[in-house]
Design an enzyme around this catalytic site. Structure first.
Site, PDB file in Angstrom:
ATOM      1  N   LEU A 114       2.134  36.861  75.310  1.00 26.24           N
ATOM      2  CA  LEU A 114       1.087  35.884  75.572  1.00 26.24           C
ATOM      3  C   LEU A 114      -0.096  36.268  74.695  1.00 26.24           C
ATOM      4  O   LEU A 114      -0.408  37.452  74.554  1.00 26.24           O
ATOM      5  CB  LEU A 114       0.658  35.898  77.046  1.00 26.24           C
ATOM      6  N   ASP A 115      -0.769  35.279  74.118  1.00 24.92           N
ATOM      7  CA  ASP A 115      -1.946  35.559  73.310  1.00 24.92           C
ATOM      8  C   ASP A 115      -2.990  36.291  74.154  1.00 24.92           C
ATOM      9  O   ASP A 115      -3.029  36.155  75.378  1.00 24.92           O
ATOM     10  CB  ASP A 115      -2.558  34.259  72.781  1.00 24.92           C
TER      11      ASP A 115
END
Length: 263
Positions: A114-115
């Site tokens: 996930l960013d």
């Protein structure tokens, strides 16, 4: 008595014993499951009570749900906060995932990424095979995101997201898109905003942010609520929990599908 002792010391054992050891059911109930044709070994239904399995290599499922015999495997759900990178050690010194794995002796890894500015569901595990399969782009595990975006999203924009748009690295379409709400202001800095739910199986980098920017609604906040069969539920941000037996089975079933399809 000696037969039981020898059997316990081997990776090969009677199917009903293996199921009981894995916590599926008592040995007697496991025998009933086998006779009823509810158990498969390597994709084949087994109904003979004398059947033996190698718990180190055979793939067993009950009612279509995969069984994990290796009790050393750990499967953890994390509600990742924003500002944390999806890495066990960041070479730029940013907050990473190590702070969430210190309670487990096993060396855990994240399944996919996930960013840093995206929060939500991330799976941590020491099951390298599962992590590789589920994170591989070609596998296309379904993910559900909630995106707070700038501006008022219209039904026409929702239809465009599912019909497909063109990005610099090729076309993309959401599996599903739904407008959850729209407001005249937002807590992220004023102005109209909308809450959009997107379901995607793409693993492309920052895909939700790029899709929403392309249709004129930049993302203000983004959270992943679902990963395959797993739902974030009420798990607070920054907290972890072990997957339930049902969740583990569902995840393992998903990860084994390519193997079963190729057989």
């Amino acid at each position: 008595m000696s037969d039981e002792t020898n059997e316990t010391n081997e990776t090969t054992m009677r199917l009903q014993k293996a199921l009981a050891n894995a916590g599926v059911a008592s040995r007697r109930v496991a025998e009933e499951m086998i006779v009823a044709g509810r158990v498969r070994v390597n994709g084949q239904v087994v109904t003979e009570l004398g059947s033996r399995v190698d718990v180190a290599s055979d793939l067993v499922d009950v009612d279509g749900t995969a069984i994990q015999f290796d009790q050393s495997k750990r499967y953890i759900m994390l509600n990742k906060p924003t500002g944390v990178v999806s890495s066990m050690r960041d070479d730029r010194g940013r907050p990473d995932l190590r702070q969430f794995t210190k309670d487990w002796d096993e060396r855990l890894y994240n399944v996919g990424r996930l960013d840093a500015d995206t929060s939500g569901l991330l799976v941590l595990t020491n099951d390298g095979d599962l992590a590789h399969v589920l994170a591989h782009p070609s596998f296309g595990v379904t993910k559900v995101y909630l995106a707070r975006v700038r501006g008022r999203v219209t039904p026409a924009t929702i239809a465009r997201l599912t019909r497909g748009i063109e990005l610099e690295d090729g076309p993309i379409a959401a599996d599903k898109a739904r407008l959850k709400d729209a407001s005249s202001g937002s807590a992220t800095g004023g102005g109209a905003s909308s809450l959009v739910e997107l379901t995607l199986h793409s693993g492309r980098n920052r895909i939700v942010r790029r899709m929403m920017a392309e249709v004129g609604h930049p993302v203000l906040e983004l959270v992943r609520r679902q990963f395959g069969p797993l739902h974030l539920g009420t798990l607070p941000v920054g907290r972890t929990r072990e997957l339930t037996k049902i969740e583990r089975g569902a995840l393992l079933t998903l990860s084994r599908q390519p193997d079963q399809e190729n057989q």
